[in-house]
Design a protein around this motif. Structure first.
Motif, PDB file in Angstrom:
ATOM      1  N   GLU A 223       0.804  -1.215   0.000  1.00  0.00           N
ATOM      2  CA  GLU A 223       0.000   0.000   0.000  1.00  0.00           C
ATOM      3  C   GLU A 223       0.841   1.270   0.000  1.00  0.00           C
ATOM      4  N   MET A 224       2.132   1.154   0.300  1.00  0.00           N
ATOM      5  CA  MET A 224       2.999   2.331   0.340  1.00  0.00           C
ATOM      6  C   MET A 224       3.432   2.733  -1.062  1.00  0.00           C
ATOM      7  N   ARG A 225       3.598   4.031  -1.259  1.00  0.00           N
ATOM      8  CA  ARG A 225       4.164   4.510  -2.504  1.00  0.00           C
ATOM      9  C   ARG A 225       5.671   4.283  -2.485  1.00  0.00           C
ATOM     10  N   VAL A 226       6.245   4.172  -3.678  1.00  0.00           N
ATOM     11  CA  VAL A 226       7.660   3.807  -3.784  1.00  0.00           C
ATOM     12  C   VAL A 226       8.542   4.789  -3.031  1.00  0.00           C
ATOM     13  N   ARG A 227       8.308   6.093  -3.219  1.00  0.00           N
ATOM     14  CA  ARG A 227       9.157   7.083  -2.548  1.00  0.00           C
ATOM     15  C   ARG A 227       9.055   6.946  -1.028  1.00  0.00           C
ATOM     16  N   ALA A 228       7.825   6.810  -0.522  1.00  0.00           N
ATOM     17  CA  ALA A 228       7.624   6.718   0.924  1.00  0.00           C
ATOM     18  C   ALA A 228       8.278   5.450   1.476  1.00  0.00           C
ATOM     19  N   PHE A 229       8.195   4.351   0.733  1.00  0.00           N
ATOM     20  CA  PHE A 229       8.798   3.100   1.185  1.00  0.00           C
ATOM     21  C   PHE A 229      10.318   3.227   1.285  1.00  0.00           C
ATOM     22  N   LEU A 230      10.946   3.808   0.268  1.00  0.00           N
ATOM     23  CA  LEU A 230      12.402   3.947   0.285  1.00  0.00           C
ATOM     24  C   LEU A 230      12.852   4.916   1.379  1.00  0.00           C
TER      25      LEU A 230
ATOM     26  N   GLN B 280      16.345   3.203 -11.952  1.00  0.00           N
ATOM     27  CA  GLN B 280      15.380   3.796 -12.886  1.00  0.00           C
ATOM     28  C   GLN B 280      13.950   3.762 -12.335  1.00  0.00           C
ATOM     29  N   LEU B 281      13.813   4.310 -11.144  1.00  0.00           N
ATOM     30  CA  LEU B 281      12.522   4.300 -10.454  1.00  0.00           C
ATOM     31  C   LEU B 281      11.804   5.650 -10.494  1.00  0.00           C
ATOM     32  N   ALA B 282      12.388   6.645 -11.156  1.00  0.00           N
ATOM     33  CA  ALA B 282      11.826   7.999 -11.107  1.00  0.00           C
ATOM     34  C   ALA B 282      10.390   8.050 -11.612  1.00  0.00           C
ATOM     35  N   THR B 283      10.042   7.228 -12.590  1.00  0.00           N
ATOM     36  CA  THR B 283       8.702   7.295 -13.193  1.00  0.00           C
ATOM     37  C   THR B 283       7.614   6.643 -12.332  1.00  0.00           C
ATOM     38  N   VAL B 284       8.027   5.896 -11.291  1.00  0.00           N
ATOM     39  CA  VAL B 284       7.019   5.185 -10.486  1.00  0.00           C
ATOM     40  C   VAL B 284       7.048   5.597  -9.015  1.00  0.00           C
ATOM     41  N   LEU B 285       7.742   6.683  -8.678  1.00  0.00           N
ATOM     42  CA  LEU B 285       7.934   7.044  -7.271  1.00  0.00           C
ATOM     43  C   LEU B 285       6.627   7.289  -6.529  1.00  0.00           C
ATOM     44  N   GLU B 286       5.608   7.765  -7.226  1.00  0.00           N
ATOM     45  CA  GLU B 286       4.348   8.091  -6.556  1.00  0.00           C
ATOM     46  C   GLU B 286       3.295   7.003  -6.720  1.00  0.00           C
ATOM     47  N   GLN B 287       3.693   5.840  -7.251  1.00  0.00           N
ATOM     48  CA  GLN B 287       2.754   4.727  -7.395  1.00  0.00           C
ATOM     49  C   GLN B 287       2.801   3.820  -6.171  1.00  0.00           C
ATOM     50  N   PRO B 288       1.646   3.278  -5.745  1.00  0.00           N
ATOM     51  CA  PRO B 288       1.673   2.229  -4.720  1.00  0.00           C
ATOM     52  C   PRO B 288       2.436   1.008  -5.243  1.00  0.00           C
ATOM     53  N   ILE B 289       3.213   0.386  -4.394  1.00  0.00           N
ATOM     54  CA  ILE B 289       4.058  -0.734  -4.822  1.00  0.00           C
ATOM     55  C   ILE B 289       3.213  -1.876  -5.381  1.00  0.00           C
ATOM     56  N   GLU B 290       2.021  -2.084  -4.819  1.00  0.00           N
ATOM     57  CA  GLU B 290       1.177  -3.196  -5.266  1.00  0.00           C
ATOM     58  C   GLU B 290       0.685  -3.020  -6.704  1.00  0.00           C
ATOM     59  N   THR B 291       0.784  -1.805  -7.265  1.00  0.00           N
ATOM     60  CA  THR B 291       0.348  -1.565  -8.646  1.00  0.00           C
ATOM     61  C   THR B 291       1.476  -1.750  -9.652  1.00  0.00           C
ATOM     62  N   LEU B 292       2.689  -2.010  -9.187  1.00  0.00           N
ATOM     63  CA  LEU B 292       3.836  -2.114 -10.080  1.00  0.00           C
ATOM     64  C   LEU B 292       3.919  -3.489 -10.728  1.00  0.00           C
ATOM     65  N   SER B 293       4.596  -3.550 -11.858  1.00  0.00           N
ATOM     66  CA  SER B 293       4.908  -4.838 -12.486  1.00  0.00           C
ATOM     67  C   SER B 293       5.901  -5.590 -11.609  1.00  0.00           C
ATOM     68  N   LYS B 294       6.040  -6.896 -11.873  1.00  0.00           N
ATOM     69  CA  LYS B 294       7.012  -7.700 -11.121  1.00  0.00           C
ATOM     70  C   LYS B 294       8.424  -7.148 -11.272  1.00  0.00           C
ATOM     71  N   GLY B 295       8.739  -6.703 -12.493  1.00  0.00           N
ATOM     72  CA  GLY B 295      10.070  -6.169 -12.736  1.00  0.00           C
ATOM     73  C   GLY B 295      10.353  -4.937 -11.901  1.00  0.00           C
ATOM     74  N   PHE B 296       9.393  -4.037 -11.814  1.00  0.00           N
ATOM     75  CA  PHE B 296       9.581  -2.832 -11.012  1.00  0.00           C
ATOM     76  C   PHE B 296       9.581  -3.156  -9.521  1.00  0.00           C
ATOM     77  N   ARG B 297       8.747  -4.113  -9.100  1.00  0.00           N
ATOM     78  CA  ARG B 297       8.772  -4.487  -7.680  1.00  0.00           C
ATOM     79  C   ARG B 297      10.133  -5.054  -7.296  1.00  0.00           C
ATOM     80  N   ARG B 298      10.746  -5.824  -8.223  1.00  0.00           N
ATOM     81  CA  ARG B 298      12.073  -6.362  -7.947  1.00  0.00           C
ATOM     82  C   ARG B 298      13.112  -5.236  -7.891  1.00  0.00           C
ATOM     83  N   ARG B 299      12.928  -4.217  -8.740  1.00  0.00           N
ATOM     84  CA  ARG B 299      13.826  -3.057  -8.683  1.00  0.00           C
ATOM     85  C   ARG B 299      13.697  -2.326  -7.345  1.00  0.00           C
ATOM     86  N   VAL B 300      12.471  -2.174  -6.877  1.00  0.00           N
ATOM     87  CA  VAL B 300      12.265  -1.535  -5.574  1.00  0.00           C
ATOM     88  C   VAL B 300      12.931  -2.363  -4.480  1.00  0.00           C
TER      89      VAL B 300
END
Length: 307
Positions: free
Chosen positions: A88-95, A121-141
């Motif tokens: 439920e956390m956004r990428v920026r808040a989680f990091l 290369q996470l700049a484009t998804v910083l404000e997205q909730p992690i649960e909405t990301l693709s598997k590839g982006f979740r692995r990057r996070v």
């Protein structure tokens, strides 16, 4: 370095890890390889301090994971299997949350966050909730949270499992890039992962280490080491080519694939047979699409030593 000394883990009557001893030094990327249930993840969790060993010891950069757990974890970046996080956390808040847990402050915190965001290369998804990301982006996070405090040691548990080929390529490229700076252990059951990123491989089966070598040396244990593969342009030559190859004294066996008009000649005791087969092809007038020498097949070695 990473060091384990007779590491064991038992759950009642079940032994998950038995007498595991190894070291990983700077510059090495160790593939910790084994079938599902072999004890890979349990070993990784003991190294990361999430599971207490039944016996034996483990240390990260000289810090015992039991007697000096905070110092050991400060030296470690850990990506658990599946890259779990707070969906439920956004990428920026989680990091930022992870950076706070790692006690990063002020300019240091901002610099490290900027670094991992750019590198992964996470700049484009910083404000997205992690649960909405693709598997590839979740692995990057997941990799970003492991790297945010710039640890000298990385432990990555199944870092590409479940990813599509493009996503696997991206994650492996990142691992290869980071390997120049880190001591890295990758737990995996994917054989191509070892060829792609590892300088050394340990194979574990039923909780015990059964092999420890470079991927090339492990592949050389295969009966396909020094085998020669030929693909014919004319399928009608297949039977005659097989008969001629089988007549060579240094050839132990010939495998045939009619689907793609391919023959694979296996040598006796790993003897070199490429020159003899090349000369035979010329003398018999075989029309070849391809002729290549095999270094060995890691999948065959893996099946043999873990069965």
């Amino acid at each position: 370095m990473i060091k384990t000394d007779h590491l064991c883990k038992r759950y009642d009557s079940v032994t998950a890890v038995e007498d595991v001893t190894f070291e990983v030094r700077p510059g090495e990327v160790l593939g910790f390889l084994g079938p599902n249930g072999a004890g890979k993840t349990t070993t990784m969790r003991m190294l990361a301090g999430f599971v207490t060993p039944t016996s034996g010891r483990a240390s990260i950069c000289g810090h015992d994971v039991e007697s000096a757990p905070l110092a050991a974890r400060q030296s470690l970046g850990y990506l658990p299997e599946g890259a779990p996080s707070y969906g439920e956390m956004r990428v920026r808040a989680f990091l930022e949350f992870i950076a706070d847990l790692r006690r990063l402050e002020g300019a240091r915190k901002r610099a490290r966050l900027d670094h991992v965001i750019e590198r992964l290369q996470l700049a484009t998804v910083l404000e997205q909730p992690i649960e909405t990301l693709s598997k590839g982006f979740r692995r990057r996070v997941g990799l970003a949270q492991a790297l945010v405090h710039d640890p000298p040691v990385l432990i990555l548990d199944e870092p590409t499992d479940g990813l599509d080929p493009n996503q696997k390529h991206e994650v492996r490229a990142l691992i290869n890039e980071m390997a120049r700076e880190k001591i890295t252990v990758i737990s995996t059951h994917i054989l191509e992962e070892v060829d792609a990123v590892c300088t050394r491989a340990i194979v574990i089966a039923r909780g015990r280490i059964v092999a420890d070598d470079t991927p090339l040396q492990l592949a050389a244990r295969s009966r396909y080491h020094n085998a020669v593969s030929l693909q014919l342009e004319q399928p009608g030559q297949l039977a005659a080519a097989r008969e001629a190859l089988e007549a060579l004294p240094s050839v132990a066996q010939v495998e045939v694939s009619e689907r793609d008009s391919r023959l694979t000649a296996l040598p006796r005791a790993g003897a070199p047979i490429l020159q003899a087969i090349s000369e035979l092809s010329n003398s018999r007038g075989l029309k070849l699409k391809e002729l290549h020498l095999e270094s060995g097949r890691l999948d065959e070695v893996f099946r043999t030593i873990t069965a």
